[in-house]
Design a protein around this motif. Structure first.
Motif, mmCIF file in Angstrom:
data_model
loop_
_atom_site.group_PDB
_atom_site.id
_atom_site.type_symbol
_atom_site.label_atom_id
_atom_site.label_comp_id
_atom_site.label_asym_id
_atom_site.label_seq_id
_atom_site.Cartn_x
_atom_site.Cartn_y
_atom_site.Cartn_z
ATOM 1 N N LEU A 1 0.730 -1.361 -0.145
ATOM 2 C CA LEU A 1 -0.136 0.170 0.027
ATOM 3 C C LEU A 1 0.735 1.274 0.021
ATOM 4 N N GLY A 2 0.360 2.298 -0.710
ATOM 5 C CA GLY A 2 0.851 3.600 -0.665
ATOM 6 C C GLY A 2 -0.106 4.438 -0.052
ATOM 7 N N LEU A 3 0.438 5.753 0.165
ATOM 8 C CA LEU A 3 -0.478 6.752 0.864
ATOM 9 C C LEU A 3 -0.523 8.051 0.039
ATOM 10 N N ALA A 4 -1.603 8.630 -0.008
ATOM 11 C CA ALA A 4 -2.351 9.757 -0.783
ATOM 12 C C ALA A 4 -3.162 10.463 -0.228
ATOM 13 N N GLY A 5 -3.264 11.664 -0.828
ATOM 14 C CA GLY A 5 -4.340 12.708 -0.224
ATOM 15 C C GLY A 5 -4.050 14.182 -0.358
ATOM 16 N N ARG A 6 -4.228 14.670 0.656
ATOM 17 C CA ARG A 6 -4.245 16.181 0.704
ATOM 18 C C ARG A 6 -3.587 16.793 2.094
ATOM 19 N N LEU A 7 -2.535 17.372 2.003
ATOM 20 C CA LEU A 7 -2.022 18.334 3.247
ATOM 21 C C LEU A 7 -2.538 19.693 3.027
ATOM 22 N N THR A 8 -2.955 19.991 4.277
ATOM 23 C CA THR A 8 -3.452 21.621 4.538
ATOM 24 C C THR A 8 -2.088 22.232 5.323
ATOM 25 N N LEU A 9 -1.520 23.299 4.905
ATOM 26 C CA LEU A 9 -0.582 23.969 5.565
ATOM 27 C C LEU A 9 -0.916 25.202 6.229
ATOM 28 N N ARG A 10 0.080 25.696 7.042
ATOM 29 C CA ARG A 10 -0.142 26.581 8.083
ATOM 30 C C ARG A 10 -0.729 27.882 7.446
ATOM 31 N N ASP A 11 -0.506 28.075 6.113
ATOM 32 C CA ASP A 11 -0.837 29.305 5.713
ATOM 33 C C ASP A 11 -2.134 29.115 4.965
ATOM 34 N N GLY A 12 -2.693 27.878 5.031
ATOM 35 C CA GLY A 12 -4.290 27.926 4.431
ATOM 36 C C GLY A 12 -3.977 27.212 3.235
ATOM 37 N N SER B 1 -3.203 24.227 0.292
ATOM 38 C CA SER B 1 -2.844 22.614 0.234
ATOM 39 C C SER B 1 -1.955 22.286 -0.405
ATOM 40 N N ARG B 2 -1.571 21.002 -0.452
ATOM 41 C CA ARG B 2 -0.615 20.301 -1.203
ATOM 42 C C ARG B 2 -1.177 18.669 -1.428
ATOM 43 N N LEU B 3 -0.931 18.358 -2.676
ATOM 44 C CA LEU B 3 -1.463 16.822 -2.928
ATOM 45 C C LEU B 3 -0.035 16.142 -2.716
ATOM 46 N N VAL B 4 -0.450 14.960 -2.185
ATOM 47 C CA VAL B 4 0.712 14.102 -1.968
ATOM 48 C C VAL B 4 0.377 12.757 -2.094
ATOM 49 N N ASN B 5 1.578 12.070 -2.871
ATOM 50 C CA ASN B 5 1.080 10.671 -3.284
ATOM 51 C C ASN B 5 2.568 9.853 -3.035
ATOM 52 N N VAL B 6 2.673 9.046 -1.989
ATOM 53 C CA VAL B 6 3.879 8.102 -1.782
ATOM 54 C C VAL B 6 3.357 6.852 -2.507
ATOM 55 N N ASP B 7 3.657 6.814 -3.892
ATOM 56 C CA ASP B 7 3.103 5.749 -4.559
ATOM 57 C C ASP B 7 4.277 4.502 -4.715
ATOM 58 N N THR C 1 -0.763 21.374 9.020
ATOM 59 C CA THR C 1 -1.403 21.494 10.222
ATOM 60 C C THR C 1 -3.039 20.757 10.205
ATOM 61 N N GLY C 2 -3.090 20.241 9.033
ATOM 62 C CA GLY C 2 -4.200 19.357 8.581
ATOM 63 C C GLY C 2 -4.189 18.300 7.519
ATOM 64 N N TRP C 3 -4.793 17.256 7.389
ATOM 65 C CA TRP C 3 -4.498 16.406 6.344
ATOM 66 C C TRP C 3 -5.788 15.301 6.181
ATOM 67 N N ASP C 4 -5.968 14.876 4.916
ATOM 68 C CA ASP C 4 -6.805 14.130 4.433
ATOM 69 C C ASP C 4 -6.131 12.972 3.739
ATOM 70 N N LEU C 5 -5.876 11.985 4.454
ATOM 71 C CA LEU C 5 -4.940 10.791 3.627
ATOM 72 C C LEU C 5 -5.629 9.510 3.723
ATOM 73 N N MET C 6 -5.231 8.694 2.809
ATOM 74 C CA MET C 6 -5.783 7.468 2.463
ATOM 75 C C MET C 6 -5.012 6.314 1.922
ATOM 76 N N THR C 7 -4.941 5.112 2.371
ATOM 77 C CA THR C 7 -3.905 4.137 1.490
ATOM 78 C C THR C 7 -4.742 3.923 0.205
ATOM 79 N N HIS C 8 -3.678 3.208 -0.565
ATOM 80 C CA HIS C 8 -4.127 2.662 -2.004
ATOM 81 C C HIS C 8 -3.177 1.670 -2.185
ATOM 82 N N PRO C 9 -3.462 0.621 -2.868
ATOM 83 C CA PRO C 9 -2.621 -0.572 -3.508
ATOM 84 C C PRO C 9 -1.871 0.000 -4.670
#
Length: 434
Positions: free
Chosen positions: A126-137, A139-145, A206-214
């Motif tokens: 499994l990898g990990l992907a989603g959205r990170l929210t930064l202190r300045d408001g 957001s950044r998409l992330v994908n550990v594929d 400061t915030g995150w919406d993260l999920m696993t993926h195959p």
């Protein structure tokens, strides 16, 4: 008179790339937006004033996208033709306090999203992907594929009842993935790892919406490669087909003379009820369509006229007849893979299709020279549902439920036919053209 197919096996090749590029709803809509931009669509911010110019436009909100094409000289009361879909899939999502572990194993605390086939997530890289929210408001998409996490199954030697009684999983105790070793589990480890992976300053998230993926790639399989196996077909298959159909119609030779305004509406949160600001039960679609009418100088009367003539195809995957469990299906309705898209019917309104809606879909399939099939549930089993009834009830829009028949729905890796994705896309394009 039928028209030649505008999509072929290359569409299915492209679908596999789209599935791989969409490990989260946020990535899926970003990928769809990128493709629409290449087709000449432009992004509109919801906080800006909108103009009534013609052409392709789209709105992004979280894991949802609404895109539409306004033909030159379209009246404010011009009806819409909508392809509806959803961007989310059942999976394992990271909890607010993600760092946990026991007995020398470092683990990630996850929550079950939607209704996944839990056993399909065991012993899978499994990898990990989603959205990170930064202190300045921002957001950044992330994908550990790459292989980062794994939910290890218990060896049969330690549970001999599995063979006779089947696998029984406790959602809280048995589904926390491992991702490292160490007795000292420190709060903030996972987020610090993601900050480092993405070149972000330590403590900036400061915030995150993260999920696993195959991380296993989609692939053709079968004797003649007549099947496609991959993740998140429910329902990125429909999002991909709708994106391709809208781009093709907007870029086609008859775009200036379209009798309808073609729309793609891909929502988040269908798998848990659609009740969010980015779900089908929220105000997003209605607000965008109304603003489109008003931006072209329309009144509330024009809005009412436009909605009264609007039709939505709610496109979501459905069930192909399973060769090992045929008794679970209705005995006279056995949709087959590569038999064309399915028309979903349920008289208790779990699907929104009625006779008039069937006629609209049949006409689109005839125009595109695409065969279609019918699906109803076995009377002795509960029927699933879609965004279709929600869209019909919330907006007063005639809605038809359709999709592609697949196997292993809600598995981490689902299965469809290699021809069905482009047959669906051709039917959707014919529908959007009117």
């Amino acid at each position: 008179m039928s028209q030649p197919s505008r999509f072929d096996r290359g569409h299915t090749d492209d679908l596999m790339s789209f599935l791989a590029a969409g490990p989260s709803p946020y990535h899926a809509v970003a990928t769809a937006a990128e493709r629409l931009e290449k087709a000449g669509f432009r992004h509109l911010a919801e906080t800006d004033a909108w103009d009534g110019t013609s052409g392709g436009k789209y709105v992004l909100r979280g894991g949802a996208i609404v895109a539409w094409y306004v033909p030159e000289g379209a009246d404010p009361h011009t009806p819409f033709r909508i392809v509806g879909a959803h961007t989310d899939s059942p999976n394992l999502r990271v909890k607010p306090l993600p760092d946990t572990g026991a007995h020398g194993w470092r683990q990630v605390a996850v929550e079950i999203y939607g209704g996944p086939l839990l056993n399909s997530w065991l012993d899978r890289d499994l990898g990990l992907a989603g959205r990170l929210t930064l202190r300045d408001g921002s957001s950044r998409l992330v994908n550990v594929d790459r292989p980062l996490l794994r939910v290890p199954q218990l060896a049969i030697h330690l549970d001999r009842t599995v063979a006779s009684e089947g696998l029984k999983l406790d959602k809280q105790r048995h589904l926390q993935p491992v991702w490292g070793l160490g007795h000292d589990v420190r709060d903030g480890d996972l987020i610090a790892f993601l900050e480092e992976e993405n070149g972000l300053e330590r403590g900036s998230v400061t915030g995150w919406d993260l999920m696993t993926h195959p991380v296993e790639r989609p692939a053709y399989l079968g004797r003649d490669e007549e099947f496609v196996a991959g993740p998140r077909m429910d329902n990125l298959l429909s999002v991909h087909a709708g994106t391709a159909a809208l781009a093709a119609v907007a870029g086609g030779p008859g775009a200036a003379d379209l009798p309808y305004i073609p729309v793609l509406a891909a929502f988040d949160h269908e798998e848990n009820g659609s009740q969010s600001d980015t779900g089908a039960d929220g105000p997003l679609l209605g607000g965008v369509l109304e603003r489109s009418v008003f931006a072209r100088g329309g009144s509330y009367e024009d809005r009412a006229r436009a909605f009264a003539g609007t039709v939505c195809l709610s496109s979501d995957t459905g069930h192909a007849v399973h060769p090992n469990y045929a008794e679970r299906h209705d005995p006279t309705h056995h949709p087959r893979v590569n038999g064309g898209p399915i028309l979903k019917v349920n008289v208790n309104n779990r699907y929104a299709t009625d006779g008039s809606g069937r006629a609209v879909f049949a006409a689109a399939c005839e125009k595109a020279d695409v065969p279609f099939q019918s699906f109803v549930s076995n009377n002795s089993m509960p029927c699933g549902t879609t965004i279709g009834p929600i869209t019909a009830a919330r907006h007063g829009i005639r809605t038809v439920d359709i999709g592609v028949a697949i196997l292993s729905m809600h598995s981490a890796r689902e299965l469809c036919g290699d021809r069905d994705p482009y047959l669906l896309a051709n039917a959707l394009a014919a529908f959007l053209e009117g």
